[in-house]
Each structure stands twice: as structure tokens, then as C-alpha cells.
Design a protein around this motif. Structure first.
Motif, PDB file in Angstrom:
ATOM      1  N   MET A   2       0.853  -1.181   0.000  1.00  8.80           N
ATOM      2  CA  MET A   2       0.000   0.000   0.000  1.00  8.80           C
ATOM      3  C   MET A   2       0.896   1.240   0.000  1.00  8.80           C
ATOM      4  N   SER A   3       0.374   2.341  -0.471  1.00  3.54           N
ATOM      5  CA  SER A   3       1.142   3.578  -0.501  1.00  3.54           C
ATOM      6  C   SER A   3       0.312   4.720   0.081  1.00  3.54           C
ATOM      7  N   LYS A   4       0.958   5.859   0.171  1.00  2.00           N
ATOM      8  CA  LYS A   4       0.314   7.048   0.714  1.00  2.00           C
ATOM      9  C   LYS A   4      -0.905   7.411  -0.134  1.00  2.00           C
ATOM     10  N   THR A   5      -1.977   7.828   0.522  1.00  2.00           N
ATOM     11  CA  THR A   5      -3.196   8.197  -0.185  1.00  2.00           C
ATOM     12  C   THR A   5      -2.927   9.366  -1.124  1.00  2.00           C
ATOM     13  N   THR A   6      -3.673   9.419  -2.193  1.00  2.00           N
ATOM     14  CA  THR A   6      -3.546  10.497  -3.167  1.00  2.00           C
ATOM     15  C   THR A   6      -4.919  11.095  -3.420  1.00  2.00           C
ATOM     16  N   CYS A   7      -4.926  12.293  -3.979  1.00  2.32           N
ATOM     17  CA  CYS A   7      -6.184  12.939  -4.328  1.00  2.32           C
ATOM     18  C   CYS A   7      -5.917  13.988  -5.397  1.00  2.32           C
ATOM     19  N   THR A   8      -6.991  14.396  -6.063  1.00  5.94           N
ATOM     20  CA  THR A   8      -6.867  15.473  -7.035  1.00  5.94           C
ATOM     21  C   THR A   8      -6.901  16.804  -6.298  1.00  5.94           C
ATOM     22  N   TYR A   9      -6.747  17.879  -7.014  1.00 10.26           N
ATOM     23  CA  TYR A   9      -6.757  19.205  -6.414  1.00 10.26           C
ATOM     24  C   TYR A   9      -8.030  19.449  -5.608  1.00 10.26           C
ATOM     25  N   TRP A  10      -7.860  20.016  -4.434  1.00  4.22           N
ATOM     26  CA  TRP A  10      -8.976  20.472  -3.612  1.00  4.22           C
ATOM     27  C   TRP A  10      -8.420  21.522  -2.658  1.00  4.22           C
ATOM     28  N   ASN A  11      -9.264  22.309  -2.107  1.00  5.69           N
ATOM     29  CA  ASN A  11      -8.821  23.367  -1.209  1.00  5.69           C
ATOM     30  C   ASN A  11      -9.312  23.055   0.209  1.00  5.69           C
ATOM     31  N   PRO A  12      -8.422  22.536   1.062  1.00  9.80           N
ATOM     32  CA  PRO A  12      -8.833  22.165   2.415  1.00  9.80           C
ATOM     33  C   PRO A  12      -9.173  23.354   3.305  1.00  9.80           C
ATOM     34  N   LEU A  13      -8.902  24.565   2.850  1.00 10.94           N
ATOM     35  CA  LEU A  13      -9.148  25.744   3.667  1.00 10.94           C
ATOM     36  C   LEU A  13     -10.511  26.386   3.437  1.00 10.94           C
ATOM     37  N   THR A  14     -11.286  25.864   2.499  1.00 11.96           N
ATOM     38  CA  THR A  14     -12.609  26.436   2.255  1.00 11.96           C
ATOM     39  C   THR A  14     -13.599  25.963   3.317  1.00 11.96           C
ATOM     40  N   PRO A  15     -14.625  26.764   3.580  1.00 10.98           N
ATOM     41  CA  PRO A  15     -15.645  26.363   4.559  1.00 10.98           C
ATOM     42  C   PRO A  15     -16.302  25.017   4.232  1.00 10.98           C
ATOM     43  N   ALA A  16     -16.348  24.645   2.963  1.00  7.22           N
ATOM     44  CA  ALA A  16     -16.967  23.381   2.571  1.00  7.22           C
ATOM     45  C   ALA A  16     -16.244  22.167   3.170  1.00  7.22           C
ATOM     46  N   HIS A  17     -14.985  22.344   3.575  1.00  9.61           N
ATOM     47  CA  HIS A  17     -14.213  21.226   4.131  1.00  9.61           C
ATOM     48  C   HIS A  17     -13.972  21.362   5.626  1.00  9.61           C
ATOM     49  N   GLN A  18     -14.646  22.299   6.261  1.00 15.22           N
ATOM     50  CA  GLN A  18     -14.485  22.501   7.702  1.00 15.22           C
ATOM     51  C   GLN A  18     -14.767  21.222   8.494  1.00 15.22           C
ATOM     52  N   HIS A  19     -15.687  20.402   8.019  1.00 14.72           N
ATOM     53  CA  HIS A  19     -16.053  19.183   8.730  1.00 14.72           C
ATOM     54  C   HIS A  19     -14.923  18.150   8.787  1.00 14.72           C
ATOM     55  N   ARG A  20     -13.902  18.308   7.974  1.00 11.55           N
ATOM     56  CA  ARG A  20     -12.788  17.358   7.952  1.00 11.55           C
ATOM     57  C   ARG A  20     -11.756  17.602   9.060  1.00 11.55           C
ATOM     58  N   TRP A  21     -11.780  18.798   9.649  1.00 10.67           N
ATOM     59  CA  TRP A  21     -10.838  19.125  10.716  1.00 10.67           C
ATOM     60  C   TRP A  21     -11.206  18.342  11.981  1.00 10.67           C
ATOM     61  N   GLN A  22     -10.181  17.880  12.719  1.00 14.00           N
ATOM     62  CA  GLN A  22     -10.381  17.127  13.951  1.00 14.00           C
ATOM     63  C   GLN A  22      -9.544  17.752  15.063  1.00 14.00           C
ATOM     64  N   TRP A  23     -10.129  17.876  16.247  1.00 14.05           N
ATOM     65  CA  TRP A  23      -9.386  18.401  17.392  1.00 14.05           C
ATOM     66  C   TRP A  23      -8.328  17.396  17.817  1.00 14.05           C
ATOM     67  N   LEU A  24      -7.150  17.902  18.170  1.00 16.16           N
ATOM     68  CA  LEU A  24      -6.109  17.026  18.701  1.00 16.16           C
ATOM     69  C   LEU A  24      -6.467  16.652  20.133  1.00 16.16           C
ATOM     70  N   ASP A  25      -6.180  15.414  20.512  1.00 15.46           N
ATOM     71  CA  ASP A  25      -6.521  14.927  21.847  1.00 15.46           C
ATOM     72  C   ASP A  25      -6.017  15.877  22.924  1.00 15.46           C
ATOM     73  N   GLY A  26      -6.935  16.285  23.794  1.00 17.63           N
ATOM     74  CA  GLY A  26      -6.595  17.153  24.905  1.00 17.63           C
ATOM     75  C   GLY A  26      -6.487  18.616  24.555  1.00 17.63           C
ATOM     76  N   LEU A  27      -6.661  18.965  23.290  1.00 14.62           N
ATOM     77  CA  LEU A  27      -6.525  20.356  22.861  1.00 14.62           C
ATOM     78  C   LEU A  27      -7.781  20.890  22.189  1.00 14.62           C
ATOM     79  N   ASP A  28      -8.935  20.333  22.552  1.00 15.90           N
ATOM     80  CA  ASP A  28     -10.208  20.806  21.994  1.00 15.90           C
ATOM     81  C   ASP A  28     -10.336  22.313  22.168  1.00 15.90           C
ATOM     82  N   GLY A  29     -10.722  22.976  21.104  1.00 16.91           N
ATOM     83  CA  GLY A  29     -10.889  24.420  21.128  1.00 16.91           C
ATOM     84  C   GLY A  29      -9.594  25.185  20.917  1.00 16.91           C
ATOM     85  N   GLN A  30      -8.455  24.461  20.840  1.00 19.70           N
ATOM     86  CA  GLN A  30      -7.168  25.126  20.675  1.00 19.70           C
ATOM     87  C   GLN A  30      -6.421  24.728  19.399  1.00 19.70           C
ATOM     88  N   VAL A  31      -6.275  23.416  19.181  1.00 19.29           N
ATOM     89  CA  VAL A  31      -5.468  22.943  18.054  1.00 19.29           C
ATOM     90  C   VAL A  31      -6.209  21.817  17.343  1.00 19.29           C
TER      91      VAL A  31
END
Length: 122
Positions: A1-30
Motif C-alpha cells: 500500500m502507498s500514501k493516499t492520493t487525491c486530485t486538487y482540492w482546497n482544504p481551507l474552504t468552509p466546505a471542508h471545515q467538517h474534515r478538521w479534527q481536534w487534537l486529543d486534549g486540545l479541543d478548542g485550541q489545536v
């Protein structure tokens, strides 16, 4: 298996906000957004977003047994281990064992983080 790949997309748009995950113990910060990942080697490319006022002091400094690269895309981030403010454009290629952090930011910061666990020092 290899590293996942994808076509162009903009992870910074509001449409992709749902993909962000809080780091353990840092909810609301990171939070993170995984851009690509190799489940076999653990290699990962991600964005790490430090919100204004984020502080990782409770977790102390960090050290990895593998190399990683970071690029500050926006904002300012204080690295306690180096005693310096990182700002847009700062880049580091960290060798295994390099101590960094804890981190804090007043205005927020966006970081591109590339991690290479398959190159661990044994």
C-alpha cells in the motif's frame, strides 16, 4: 500500500471545515486536517491549525524518533524549545530526537506538517 492520493482540492474552504479534527486534549485550541496518509509506514501530511490563544504548555516539549518537516503557512507560533517566534515562511526539517515546543500563539497559526515514521531511529 502507498500514501493516499487525491486530485486538487482546497482544504481551507468552509466546505471542508467538517474534515478538521481536534487534537486529543486540545479541543478548542489545536486541530488537524489529514491531507494524505500511508497506513503501512505511518507517513502523514497534514495541516495543523492553532487557534488564537492556543497553548500546549500542559503537554510540555515534544520529541519524535523520526524526521519531520514543518512550514508555517500563516500566523505566529512561539516555540519554547528554541525560544523564538515562528512566522509565515519559517521552515524546519527536524531530525529524529530534536526537541520542539511547547507552543503558544496569540493570533493563531497554520502549519504544514510532514511526518516520516518509517525513517525512525532504532
Amino acid at each position: 500500500m502507498s500514501k493516499t492520493t487525491c486530485t486538487y482540492w482546497n482544504p481551507l474552504t468552509p466546505a471542508h471545515q467538517h474534515r478538521w479534527q481536534w487534537l486529543d486534549g486540545l479541543d478548542g485550541q489545536v486541530e488537524q486536517l489529514i491531507l494524505s496518509h500511508d497506513p503501512v509506514t505511518g507517513e502523514i501530511s497534514r495541516l495543523t491549525r492553532f487557534h488564537p490563544g492556543a497553548d500546549t504548555q500542559l503537554f510540555g516539549a515534544t520529541v519524535h524518533d523520526h524526521p519531520e518537516e514543518i512550514l508555517i503557512l500563516s500566523g505566529h507560533l512561539w516555540d519554547e524549545a528554541f525560544g523564538m517566534w515562528l512566522e509565515t515562511g519559517h521552515y524546519a526539517s527536524r531530525p529524529p530526537g530534536e526537541v520542539h515546543g511547547p507552543f503558544r500563539t496569540e493570533e493563531g497559526c497554520l502549519v504544514l506538517d510532514l511526518s516520516f515514521p518509517q525513517r525512525s531511529v532504532e
